[in-house]
Motif scaffolding. Sequence first.
Motif, PDB file in Angstrom:
ATOM      1  N   HIS A  44       0.825  -1.205   0.000  1.00 31.44           N
ATOM      2  CA  HIS A  44       0.000   0.000   0.000  1.00 31.44           C
ATOM      3  C   HIS A  44       0.862   1.258   0.000  1.00 31.44           C
ATOM      4  O   HIS A  44       0.366   2.373  -0.027  1.00 31.44           O
ATOM      5  N   GLN A  45       2.187   1.085   0.049  1.00 32.70           N
ATOM      6  CA  GLN A  45       3.078   2.238   0.003  1.00 32.70           C
ATOM      7  C   GLN A  45       4.293   1.927  -0.880  1.00 32.70           C
ATOM      8  O   GLN A  45       4.634   0.768  -1.096  1.00 32.70           O
TER       9      GLN A  45
ATOM     10  N   ASN B 185      11.227   0.436   3.868  1.00 33.39           N
ATOM     11  CA  ASN B 185      10.274   0.870   4.885  1.00 33.39           C
ATOM     12  C   ASN B 185      10.508   0.176   6.223  1.00 33.39           C
ATOM     13  O   ASN B 185      10.187   0.714   7.271  1.00 33.39           O
TER      14      ASN B 185
ATOM     15  N   ILE C  37      14.751   0.578   9.367  1.00 33.55           N
ATOM     16  CA  ILE C  37      14.701   1.898  10.016  1.00 33.55           C
ATOM     17  C   ILE C  37      16.066   2.342  10.534  1.00 33.55           C
ATOM     18  O   ILE C  37      16.216   3.441  11.030  1.00 33.55           O
ATOM     19  N   HIS C  38      17.070   1.461  10.454  1.00 29.27           N
ATOM     20  CA  HIS C  38      18.412   1.819  10.906  1.00 29.27           C
ATOM     21  C   HIS C  38      19.056   2.801   9.923  1.00 29.27           C
ATOM     22  O   HIS C  38      18.599   2.956   8.799  1.00 29.27           O
ATOM     23  N   ASN C  39      20.128   3.445  10.373  1.00 28.98           N
ATOM     24  CA  ASN C  39      20.789   4.383   9.470  1.00 28.98           C
ATOM     25  C   ASN C  39      21.939   3.693   8.748  1.00 28.98           C
ATOM     26  O   ASN C  39      22.332   2.588   9.102  1.00 28.98           O
TER      27      ASN C  39
ATOM     28  N   GLU D  90      24.267  10.034   6.083  1.00 30.40           N
ATOM     29  CA  GLU D  90      23.730   8.738   6.475  1.00 30.40           C
ATOM     30  C   GLU D  90      22.252   8.851   6.759  1.00 30.40           C
ATOM     31  O   GLU D  90      21.844   9.487   7.718  1.00 30.40           O
ATOM     32  N   LEU D  91      21.453   8.228   5.937  1.00 32.61           N
ATOM     33  CA  LEU D  91      20.007   8.282   6.127  1.00 32.61           C
ATOM     34  C   LEU D  91      19.504   6.945   6.639  1.00 32.61           C
ATOM     35  O   LEU D  91      20.179   5.923   6.524  1.00 32.61           O
ATOM     36  N   THR D  92      18.284   6.950   7.187  1.00 31.69           N
ATOM     37  CA  THR D  92      17.632   5.682   7.501  1.00 31.69           C
ATOM     38  C   THR D  92      16.942   5.209   6.221  1.00 31.69           C
ATOM     39  O   THR D  92      16.770   5.997   5.278  1.00 31.69           O
TER      40      THR D  92
ATOM     41  N   PRO E   4      13.707   4.508   5.477  1.00 33.41           N
ATOM     42  CA  PRO E   4      12.518   5.260   5.051  1.00 33.41           C
ATOM     43  C   PRO E   4      12.864   6.661   4.525  1.00 33.41           C
ATOM     44  O   PRO E   4      12.226   7.133   3.577  1.00 33.41           O
ATOM     45  N   GLU E   5      13.883   7.300   5.089  1.00 34.35           N
ATOM     46  CA  GLU E   5      14.264   8.638   4.605  1.00 34.35           C
ATOM     47  C   GLU E   5      14.835   8.553   3.198  1.00 34.35           C
ATOM     48  O   GLU E   5      14.550   9.384   2.336  1.00 34.35           O
TER      49      GLU E   5
ATOM     50  N   GLN F 246      12.044   8.012   0.788  1.00 37.42           N
ATOM     51  CA  GLN F 246      11.185   9.176   0.603  1.00 37.42           C
ATOM     52  C   GLN F 246      11.778  10.161  -0.410  1.00 37.42           C
ATOM     53  O   GLN F 246      11.050  10.773  -1.176  1.00 37.42           O
TER      54      GLN F 246
ATOM     55  N   ASN G  53       9.320  -3.354  13.309  1.00 45.53           N
ATOM     56  CA  ASN G  53       9.484  -1.990  12.795  1.00 45.53           C
ATOM     57  C   ASN G  53       8.250  -1.426  12.104  1.00 45.53           C
ATOM     58  O   ASN G  53       8.099  -0.216  12.011  1.00 45.53           O
ATOM     59  N   ILE G  54       7.392  -2.277  11.575  1.00 52.98           N
ATOM     60  CA  ILE G  54       6.201  -1.776  10.883  1.00 52.98           C
ATOM     61  C   ILE G  54       4.975  -1.952  11.767  1.00 52.98           C
ATOM     62  O   ILE G  54       4.142  -1.077  11.894  1.00 52.98           O
TER      63      ILE G  54
END
Lengths: 449, 129
Positions: A37-38, A44, A47-49, A59-61, A63-64, A67, A154-155
């Motif tokens: 659905h996403q 997703n 979630i760790h960086n 350094e992003l996670t 989901p970032e 996005q 995490n979800i």
Amino acid sequence: MEQHDIVIIGGGPAGLAAAIAARDEGAEDILIVERDHQLGGILNQCIHNGFGLHTFKEELTGPEYAQRFIDKVKEADIPCLLNTIVVDICHGNENESGTKIVTVMNKEQGMIQICAKAVILAMGCRERPRGALNIPGYRPAGIYSAGTAQHYVNIEGKMPGKEVVILGSGDIGLIMARRMTLEGAKVKVVAELMPYSGGLRRNIVQCLDDYGIPLKLSTTVIDIQGKERVEGVTLAKVDGRGKPIPGTEEQIPCDTLLLSVGLIPENELSSQAGVEMNPITNGPKVNESLETSVKGVFACGNVLHVHDLVDYVSQEAGMAGKQAARYVQKECESKNADRDISVVKEEQLRIQQNNMIIELKAEQGVRYTVPSIIHIDRMEDTQVVRFRVGGVYANAKIAVYAGETKMMELKKRIMAPGEMEQIQLKKDKLQELVEQNILTNQITIKVEE
Amino acid sequence: MENIEKVELTCINCPLGCALTVSKDAASGELIVTGNTCPRGADYARKEVTDPRRIVTSTVRVEGGTLPVVSVKTERDIPKGLIFEVMKAINSIQVNAPVHIGDVILADVCQTGVAVIATKNVCAYPERT
Ligand SMILES: Cc1cc2nc3c(=O)[nH]c(=O)nc-3n(C[C@H](O)[C@H](O)[C@H](O)COP(=O)(O)OP(=O)(O)OC[C@H]3O[C@@H](n4cnc5c(N)ncnc54)[C@H](O)[C@@H]3O)c2cc1C
Ligand code: SF4
């Protein structure tokens, strides 16, 4: 029938990057089909960086990182069909128009067919099933694949258990060891069948060492106790052939066993579509344009070969998107041109191209290469060739041969199966070698110690 | 590194993963790093033994959103010794949807001066992301 120039299957980082690159290359009519659905795919739940160091220099996670690409797809106004699963891809035979028919299914419309000039496979990978493990005994509750556990935590925000043993030291297993520890679980041990870890060193240090979680190499689970729910497991050391060594058994009480035994490309659709597969990667065989053996069907990301760095996924997918856009443009041009001339032209082109097809062979420590075929005339000025090695090598070299002649050599302090390697081939260099008759039809890549 | 004579570490700054040893020079009290192949390893080792820090990532419960939790991270790294306290603080809160990437969830977590921020967009139900 609904019709699009390019249909992209999967809205993970590969699908998103492919869509953006195809648009940049001039493709107007693109559709992304995603079963979730996403958008964002596996990122997703990561979630760790540690994502995007190469692409964004920060350094992003997960989901970032996702996005940023989702925003670009939205900006470019590329339509996405969410909650929709692709169930089949079929293509008319070669001489026909070359259109593909993609069958998709969703709640609102049921089963529908979409016509596409080009298709990009970007379905990602799945975890190896636990059946492959051959652990005898009951199958009590409390056994999860590491990725499933990651989704729960995490979800969905649920914890699968309190006392955990992890089998397999792949990155997901390592990441989950830390994640569950942070959420209050006791991770007792990570056992790895091989004499080395399959995960990135950075993850071993930051996920295990930081929390004092022991990593036992050359160790496997030989028994699982408990009927309804896992009550414990028995570990044993294994010999060089992977056989448990009697007398080394150790019983460990736990309520959860996570399996992190590796990923394989999601290859059902690819095989159904009739593309030629590589038995080593379990993904399609592709050429320099990341095109499969079926014209107009491209592949990128984890569906092609399992990646450990999402940055490379985005890069690779960008190439697939660009090439798919070019393919569609060429198809249009040749259709509009006078039929007879185009047939003659194509014939000439094919003869020319045949002379310029180079097969890449993986030998001696190199397990596979992506791509496995290069058309020199179609390659970019620099072609990235990615591969994995089959063992741990210290102070070794990657050697590249054109026929019998060594054309380049790259010193490597350390190489391991857990980290993808790459070399770059230059177009002008290859052309030069062809002219000198040194390069005829094969380039070999191997490890030399 | 007050009482420790020698610390062994693995450098994580590149795939080479050098085995580093940090020791204290008895006379000057200076930290000596060996085993590194490049200066980055020495910097890393000094920081690791004097002031180890980590970015913490986790999730926070969401009320009224399209997803039950939103992923979060500490905006910068926090002292390694405070990881579990930071986790406790993160687990004691709940936020209302919608949440956007970069939204501050906890302004100054455990007096570290570091904020916990959202790393994902979660729409208010019944909208979709
Ligand atoms: C647990 C884990 C941790 C990782 N950690 C890191 C890290 O720290 N740093 C880093 O750089 N990289 C990391 N990676 C690697 C990186 O995230 C992946 O390589 C990348 O996400 C792969 O992208 P993809 O688009 O190929 O696949 P995916 O992200 O899996 O996306 C595939 C998409 O296709 C959809 N799909 C599949 N089949 C169909 C179908 N039939 N119809 C419609 N849609 C379909 C799926 O729903 C999914 O959304 C990690 C990977 C995993 C699994
Ligand atoms: S010391 Fe330098 S070369 Fe060695 S692992 Fe660290 S960054 Fe890499």
